[in-house]
Design a protein around this motif. Structure first.
Motif: not given
Length: 443
Positions: A401-421
Motif C-alpha cells: 500500500t505504501g502507507s505507514a499506517l498499515a500496522p494501525a489497520w491490523y491492530m484495529l481489526f485485532a482489538t475489535a475482534v478481542g473486544l467482541v469476544a
C-alpha cells in the motif's frame, strides 16, 4: 453457610505458598521464550543478511521473518504433547521439559555459522532450530499458567496469573535494552557479524538457573481448588466439545492479543525501516512500550482480583480501540521520538490491562483435567496462525500500500475482534460469583 466457609478455609490451607521464587520459577521459561522471539524480531534485518543473502533488502527481510514464523508451525504439536504430559504427570515435569528444549534450541541458533561460511546448510539449520524451539514453546504457556492459578489463593489468582503476561513484557524489555546497548557499543558491521549472536547467548545464560528453579517447585496438579459456578462440561461430549464456548472465545481473544503483541514488538523494525528514525530511537521505542506493558499487565491482574474479570477485560479494551488510530496518525505525521515513545507507551499500558484479566478467566473456566493441554493448544494455535504471520502481514501491507499506517489497520481489526469476544465471556472470579466450593476428583 458455615460449612461452605470451613471448606473454603480448608482448600486455602492446602494451597502451596506462591512465593516470589515460585513465580520466578514458573515464568522464567515464558521470559526466555519472549526474549528469544522478540530478540529475533529486533535483529531480523541482521539475521536475514547472515542466513538469507538476497538481491534486495525487502527479500532478505521477508526470508528472515519467514524463518521467524517457522517456529510457530510446531507449536500446536508441542502444546498437545507437553500439555497432555502436564495434565497426566504434573505441571513441574512438563515445565522442566519445555525449558530444557527451549534453551538448547536458542544456543544452537546462536552458534550456526553464516551462509557465507557453510552455504545452504546455514538457513536449513536455522529453520530446524526454530522448529525445535517452536515445539518446546508450544508446551510452555498452558502448564505454567495453570500452575500459577492453581498455586495461588482464590482471591489472588488475578495478580498471580498476571505475572504470565508481565513476564512477557519483562523479557521484551530486556531484549530491547540488550539491543539498545549492543547498537550503542558496536558498529553496524559488528552488530551484523556477531552482535545479534551475543543477544541470543545472553538469554541462554538463564538455562541452568531456570532448570534449578523449576526443579524445586511444589506440584499443584492434584490439589483441590475453589472454582466459580461456570458452566460445566456436558457429559459425554468430550473435553473440547463440552467446553466449545470457552475454547472459541479463548482462541479469538488470544488471536487478538497475539496480533497486537507481535505488531507492537515489530515497532523496532518498523521505526527503522519505514519511519527511518535512528537505531537508538527505534530500540528505545520498544523498551518504553514494553516497560509500560509490565505496569499494565500487573495492574490488570490486581484489578481483576478486586473488580472481577469481565469489567477489567472489556472497558480497557474499548479504550485501546479508541486510541489506536489517533496514536499511529501522530507517529506517522511527526516521526518524532515523543510520538513513538509516548504514544506507543500509553497505548501499550492501556492495552495490556485486559489480557491479564482474560488469562485468569480463561484458565479458571477450563476443567483441571484438560487445563494444561487445552490452554497450551489454544494458545499455540492462536500464536501459530497469527503470531507467526503478523509481522509478515504488516511488512507486506506497508510494501503493497505504501502507507505507514498499515500496522494501525491490523491492530484495529485485532482489538475489535478481542473486544467482541471479551464482551460475551462469563465472569469466573470465585469471590464475585459466590460459588459452592467443591472438590474435583484427583486425576
Amino acid at each position: 453457610m458455615a460449612e461452605q466457609l470451613s471448606e473454603t478455609a480448608k482448600i486455602e490451607r492446602e494451597a502451596p505458598a506462591l512465593t516470589g521464587r515460585a513465580i520466578l520459577g514458573a515464568t522464567i521459561g515464558n521470559m526466555l521464550e519472549f526474549y528469544d522471539f522478540i530478540t529475533y524480531s529486533f535483529f531480523a534485518i541482521q539475521i536475514g543478511h547472515t542466513f538469507f543473502p538476497a538481491q534486495s533488502q525487502f527479500n532478505s527481510l521477508m526470508l528472515s521473518l519467514a524463518t521467524f514464523g517457522a517456529g510457530f508451525i510446531t507449536r500446536p504439536i508441542g502444546a498437545l504433547v507437553i500439555g497432555a504430559y502436564s495434565d497426566r504427570v504434573g505441571r513441574r515435569p512438563a515445565m522442566m521439559l519445555s525449558f530444557a528444549m527451549m534453551g538448547s534450541a536458542i544456543v544452537a541458533l546462536a552458534l550456526i555459522p553464516s551462509y557465507d561460511a557453510i552455504g545452504v546448510a546455514a538457513p536449513v539449520l536455522a529453520i530446524v532450530a526454530r522448529l525445535a524451539q517452536g515445539f518446546s514453546l508450544g508446551g510452555e504457556v498452558g502448564p505454567t499458567t495453570a500452575y500459577l492459578m492453581e498455586a495461588a489463593a482464590a482471591d489472588k489468582r488475578g495478580i498471580a496469573v498476571a505475572w504470565q503476561p508481565a513476564s512477557q513484557q519483562i523479557a521484551a524489555t530486556a531484549g530491547s535494552l540488550m539491543g539498545l546497548a549492543l547498537s550503542a557499543l558496536l558498529s553496524s558491521e559488528a552488530l551484523e557479524s556477531y552482535g545479534w549472536r551475543i543477544a541470543f547467548l545472553f538469554g541462554a545464560l538463564t538455562l541452568p538457573f531456570g532448570l534449578w528453579m523449576r526443579s524445586n517447585l511444589p506440584e499443584t496438579l492434584h490439589r483441590r481448588e475453589e472454582m466459580a459456578s461456570v458452566a460445566p462440561s456436558a457429559k459425554g461430549r468430550g473435553p473440547v466439545r463440552g467446553n466449545a464456548r470457552i475454547v472459541i472465545l479463548g482462541l479469538l481473544i488470544l488471536a487478538s492479543g497475539t496480533i497486537i503483541t507481535y505488531v507492537t514488538q515489530y515497532m523496532t523494525t518498523y521505526a527503522e525501516n519505514t519511519l527511518r528514525v535512528s537505531t537508538n530511537v527505534a530500540f528505545a521505542t520498544t523498551a518504553v512500550s514494553n516497560g509500560a506493558g509490565i505496569v499494565g499487565a500487573l495492574c490488570g491482574g490486581w484489578l481483576a482480583d478486586r473488580a472481577g474479570r469481565w469489567p477489567v477485560m472489556v472497558w480497557p479494551q474499548f479504550l485501546a480501540l479508541l486510541m489506536t488510530y489517533p496514536v499511529f496518525l501522530w507517529i506517522v505525521a511527526t516521526h518524532s521520538a515523543w510520538a513513538l515513545l509516548g504514544g506507543l507507551g500509553v497505548l501499550t499500558l492501556v492495552g495490556s490491562i485486559p489480557y491479564s484479566a482474560f488469562y485468569v478467566a480463561f484458565t479458571e473456566s477450563l476443567p483441571k483435567n484438560i487445563r494444561g493441554r487445552a490452554g497450551a493448544t489454544i494458545y499455540a494455535v492462536a500464536i501459530a496462525a497469527f503470531g507467526g504471520t503478523a509481522q509478515l502481514i504488516v511488512t507486506w501491507l506497508i510494501h503493497a500500500t505504501g502507507s505507514a499506517l498499515a500496522p494501525a489497520w491490523y491492530m484495529l481489526f485485532a482489538t475489535a475482534v478481542g473486544l467482541v469476544a471479551m464482551t460475551v465471556m462469563r465472569e469466573s472470579a470465585p469471590v464475585l460469583t459466590k460459588p459452592q466450593c467443591r472438590s474435583e476428583p484427583e486425576s
